[in-house]
Write an enzyme that holds these catalytic residues in place. Structure first.
Site, mmCIF file in Angstrom:
data_model
loop_
_atom_site.group_PDB
_atom_site.id
_atom_site.type_symbol
_atom_site.label_atom_id
_atom_site.label_comp_id
_atom_site.label_asym_id
_atom_site.label_seq_id
_atom_site.Cartn_x
_atom_site.Cartn_y
_atom_site.Cartn_z
ATOM 1 N N LYS A 90 0.831 -1.212 0.000
ATOM 2 C CA LYS A 90 0.000 0.000 0.000
ATOM 3 C C LYS A 90 0.868 1.266 0.000
ATOM 4 C CE LYS A 90 -1.017 0.679 4.931
ATOM 5 N NZ LYS A 90 -2.075 0.895 5.920
ATOM 6 N N ASP A 91 2.173 1.115 0.309
ATOM 7 C CA ASP A 91 3.094 2.264 0.315
ATOM 8 C C ASP A 91 3.885 2.400 -0.982
ATOM 9 O OD1 ASP A 91 2.353 2.841 2.917
ATOM 10 O OD2 ASP A 91 3.978 1.651 3.802
ATOM 11 N N ARG A 136 -7.571 8.965 3.560
ATOM 12 C CA ARG A 136 -8.688 7.999 3.504
ATOM 13 C C ARG A 136 -9.329 7.821 4.868
ATOM 14 N NH1 ARG A 136 -8.901 2.766 5.299
ATOM 15 N NH2 ARG A 136 -6.662 2.813 5.666
ATOM 16 N N ARG A 137 -8.503 7.607 5.899
ATOM 17 C CA ARG A 137 -9.065 7.374 7.239
ATOM 18 C C ARG A 137 -9.776 8.617 7.757
ATOM 19 N NH1 ARG A 137 -3.736 3.921 9.006
ATOM 20 N NH2 ARG A 137 -4.612 1.844 8.634
ATOM 21 N N ARG A 154 1.814 10.719 12.908
ATOM 22 C CA ARG A 154 2.724 9.921 12.080
ATOM 23 C C ARG A 154 3.633 9.109 12.970
ATOM 24 N NH1 ARG A 154 5.952 11.998 7.992
ATOM 25 N NH2 ARG A 154 6.513 9.799 7.945
ATOM 26 N N ARG A 160 2.587 5.541 17.291
ATOM 27 C CA ARG A 160 1.193 6.014 17.230
ATOM 28 C C ARG A 160 0.389 5.517 18.423
ATOM 29 N NH1 ARG A 160 -0.718 4.733 11.299
ATOM 30 N NH2 ARG A 160 1.109 3.386 11.172
ATOM 31 N N CYS A 246 -1.098 10.275 -2.640
ATOM 32 C CA CYS A 246 -1.168 10.400 -1.165
ATOM 33 C C CYS A 246 -2.258 11.373 -0.713
ATOM 34 C CB CYS A 246 0.172 10.890 -0.628
ATOM 35 S SG CYS A 246 1.342 9.570 -0.459
#
Length: 314
Positions: A90-91, A136-137, A154, A160, A246
């Site tokens: 996903k990155d 997205r979140r 981040r 986190r 992004c």
């Protein structure tokens, strides 16, 4: 008894230094050794510090986006300091240089996001702060709960979780796959896929190598998981057709169906989550034109506020 001899292939596997990246590299090494009957010394793990790990106080999109996670590993691959690189897919940017091949995708883990700090989205206190760096979140949460404020969060998983513990936010979201790979199952509440869409490629580990390195490509092909590749490549094709970056709040899930078919669900959001467009279809994952048409239909039905966050190719 060791089956590794001096003549056995030796692969230098590049990885980021974060605990999650290293866990993923260890999984890749274990699968390679099991597939080929190698001793684990046949695969050397080479940690590289990625740009995205060095700067923690700004959103990724402001610093060069996903390339922050791949640039150093790409450089080491080009210089032949490593033979292959392990990534959270996903990155990884959807458009990659031709000299790099995505030789293996490991069996995809849990695709869901996990909510920490509350037992459900409905039970999050009014006006709470969601700690996240993912558009997205943030957008998906504000689509469901417009009262919630997104604050920048981040860092790696442990960072986190510590920030949440320290009260820098009231709730946060983490990928179930990452928590699982770090031995943190049971933390938080997984959000069901029918209610909350993950990032494209979430839960998938990809291993890239130089396209002209046939020996490494062949070794990696042995651990490629076909159903995971079918799903992930469909998601990546749609993301590319959307012009997703992004900055783009997009949730997406392809689930392998019969043969090469996938059941697709996707949602695009405006930055504040107020606007949303959804799509679903069952398509042949090999039919790039059908996947691109699915993306085009989403954008055709999207509001200008959503379309502005995507840059599809004309």
């Amino acid at each position: 008894m060791s089956t590794h001899t001096a003549s056995a292939p030796r692969i230098r596997l590049g990885t980021r230094r974060s605990p999650l990246a290293l866990a993923q590299a260890h999984e890749a090494r274990a699968r390679l050794c099991a597939a080929h009957g190698w001793d684990e010394n046949a695969v050397e793990l080479v940690p590289v510090v990625a740009g995205g790990d060095k700067v923690q106080d700004r959103p990724l999109a402001d610093m060069g986006g996903k390339a922050l996670w791949t640039r150093e590993l790409d450089g080491w691959l080009a210089e032949k300091r490593i033979d292959a690189a392990v990534h959270s897919l996903k990155d990884v940017e959807t458009i990659r240089p031709e000299w790099i091949s995505l030789a293996a995708i490991l069996p995809r883990a849990d695709r869901r996001d996990v909510l920490l700090g509350a037992s459900s989205i409905a039970s999050i206190p009014q006006g709470a702060r969601l700690g996240t760096s993912a558009p997205r979140r943030a957008a998906q949460m504000r689509n469901l709960r417009p009262d919630i404020e997104a604050v920048l969060f981040r860092g790696n998983v442990a960072t986190r979780m510590a920030k949440l513990q320290a009260g820098e936010a009231d709730v946060t979201l983490l990928a179930a796959a990452g928590l699982e790979r770090l031995g943190e199952e049971g933390v938080g509440t997984p959000l069901e896929l029918d209610d909350w869409l993950p990032a494209p490629s979430q839960g998938a580990i990809g291993i890239e190598c130089r396209t002209d390195d046939a020996a490494t490509r062949d070794a990696l092909t042995a651990i490629d998981h076909a159903p995971s590749r079918t799903e992930v490549m469909a998601e990546r094709t749609i993301l590319e057709a959307l012009g997703g970056s992004c900055h783009s709040p997009v949730g997406m899930l392809a689930q392998a169906d019969e043969g090469a078919r996938v059941r697709l669900t996707a949602a695009l959001f405006s930055a504040d989550g107020a606007e949303r467009v959804d799509g679903s279809a069952t398509l042949d994952a090999q039919d790039a034109a059908a996947l691109r048409a699915f993306a085009a239909d989403l954008l055709d039905r999207a509001t200008p506020g959503i379309v502005a966050l995507f840059t599809p190719e004309k």
